[in-house]
Design a protein around this motif. Structure first.
Motif, PDB file in Angstrom:
ATOM      1  N   UNK A  87       0.833  -1.211   0.000  1.00  0.00           N
ATOM      2  CA  UNK A  87       0.000   0.000   0.000  1.00  0.00           C
ATOM      3  C   UNK A  87       0.867   1.259   0.000  1.00  0.00           C
ATOM      4  N   UNK A  88       1.827   1.325   0.907  1.00  0.00           N
ATOM      5  CA  UNK A  88       2.657   2.534   0.958  1.00  0.00           C
ATOM      6  C   UNK A  88       3.472   2.676  -0.311  1.00  0.00           C
ATOM      7  N   UNK A 114       2.593   8.488   1.427  1.00  0.00           N
ATOM      8  CA  UNK A 114       2.570   8.606   2.882  1.00  0.00           C
ATOM      9  C   UNK A 114       3.864   8.077   3.477  1.00  0.00           C
ATOM     10  N   UNK A 115       4.098   8.332   4.750  1.00  0.00           N
ATOM     11  CA  UNK A 115       5.293   7.816   5.410  1.00  0.00           C
ATOM     12  C   UNK A 115       5.207   6.297   5.465  1.00  0.00           C
ATOM     13  N   UNK A 116       6.038   5.643   4.667  1.00  0.00           N
ATOM     14  CA  UNK A 116       6.010   4.181   4.595  1.00  0.00           C
ATOM     15  C   UNK A 116       6.360   3.535   5.917  1.00  0.00           C
ATOM     16  N   UNK A 167       4.788  16.295   8.553  1.00  0.00           N
ATOM     17  CA  UNK A 167       3.724  15.852   9.460  1.00  0.00           C
ATOM     18  C   UNK A 167       2.522  15.257   8.724  1.00  0.00           C
ATOM     19  N   UNK A 168       2.173  15.804   7.570  1.00  0.00           N
ATOM     20  CA  UNK A 168       1.043  15.252   6.814  1.00  0.00           C
ATOM     21  C   UNK A 168       1.372  13.860   6.271  1.00  0.00           C
ATOM     22  N   UNK A 169       2.647  13.592   5.978  1.00  0.00           N
ATOM     23  CA  UNK A 169       3.054  12.245   5.561  1.00  0.00           C
ATOM     24  C   UNK A 169       2.864  11.248   6.703  1.00  0.00           C
TER      25      UNK A 169
END
Length: 195
Positions: A87-88, A114-116, A167-169
């Motif tokens: 997914x990431x 996103x942050x994996x 931060x949003x990641x």
């Protein structure tokens, strides 16, 4: 709910509507006196090494296999890991949001949304907490959930403090990991019921 919130945040990231959130939170965390976070950031940067990461995942899977005798738990732990990784990877490939300028990642890891690390960490640590919650009294359940939340907060802040992720990641990683975790828990409960 996690999925809806993730896609809402992803839309805002594409439109660059979360820059105020990212800049404000990065500034706040960097101005805070969080000396212990430097050490934690260093430890998690070591985990980013692929060899260390694979070793930890294998230890996790062996732990689940030997501690929980039913094969569904080790199988679902592997599905939890593999699904969160894919997914990431898929979303990073789609959004292609560059990392903060001071981070020296290359190729695939050059993307931050996103942050994996947070996606995988949320799903795996959450699945472990789910397994630990089995047959526990209320006080132990509260302690396990509180520990999971504290660890997730510390890891999230350390990723932001180290300048690895916006931060949003991190928030998107938590939402996507939580979404996948919920699916894996429902699938585990269904397998428990039908076995």
């Amino acid at each position: 709910t996690f999925g809806i919130l993730f896609f809402k945040l992803a839309t805002e990231v594409l439109r660059k509507e979360v820059e105020w959130f990212d800049i404000g939170l990065i500034r706040y965390i960097n101005q805070s006196n969080l000396n212990f976070i430097d050490f934690i950031s260093h430890v998690f940067n070591l985990i980013d090494n692929p060899i260390v990461f694979i070793f930890i995942i294998l230890l996790f899977l062996f732990y689940i296999k030997f501690y929980y005798k039913k094969n569904i738990y080790s199988g679902m732990a592997f599905v939890t890991f593999l699904g969160s990784f894919l997914l990431q990877w898929g979303f990073k490939s789609f959004y292609k949001r560059p990392r903060l300028p001071n981070v020296g990642y290359v190729e695939f890891f050059a993307y931050s949304f996103p942050s994996g690390f947070i996606v995988i960490f949320t799903a795996l640590l959450g699945y472990t907490a789910f397994l630990l919650l089995k047959n526990k009294n209320r006080a132990k359940k509260l302690a396990i959930i509180s520990a999971w939340i504290c660890i997730m907060l510390i890891v999230s802040v350390s990723r932001i403090h180290a300048g690895i992720s916006y931060p949003s990641d991190v928030l998107a990683g938590f939402l996507l990991g939580g979404f996948w975790l919920a699916i894996c828990i429902v699938a585990t409960k269904a397998l428990e019921f039908y076995k």
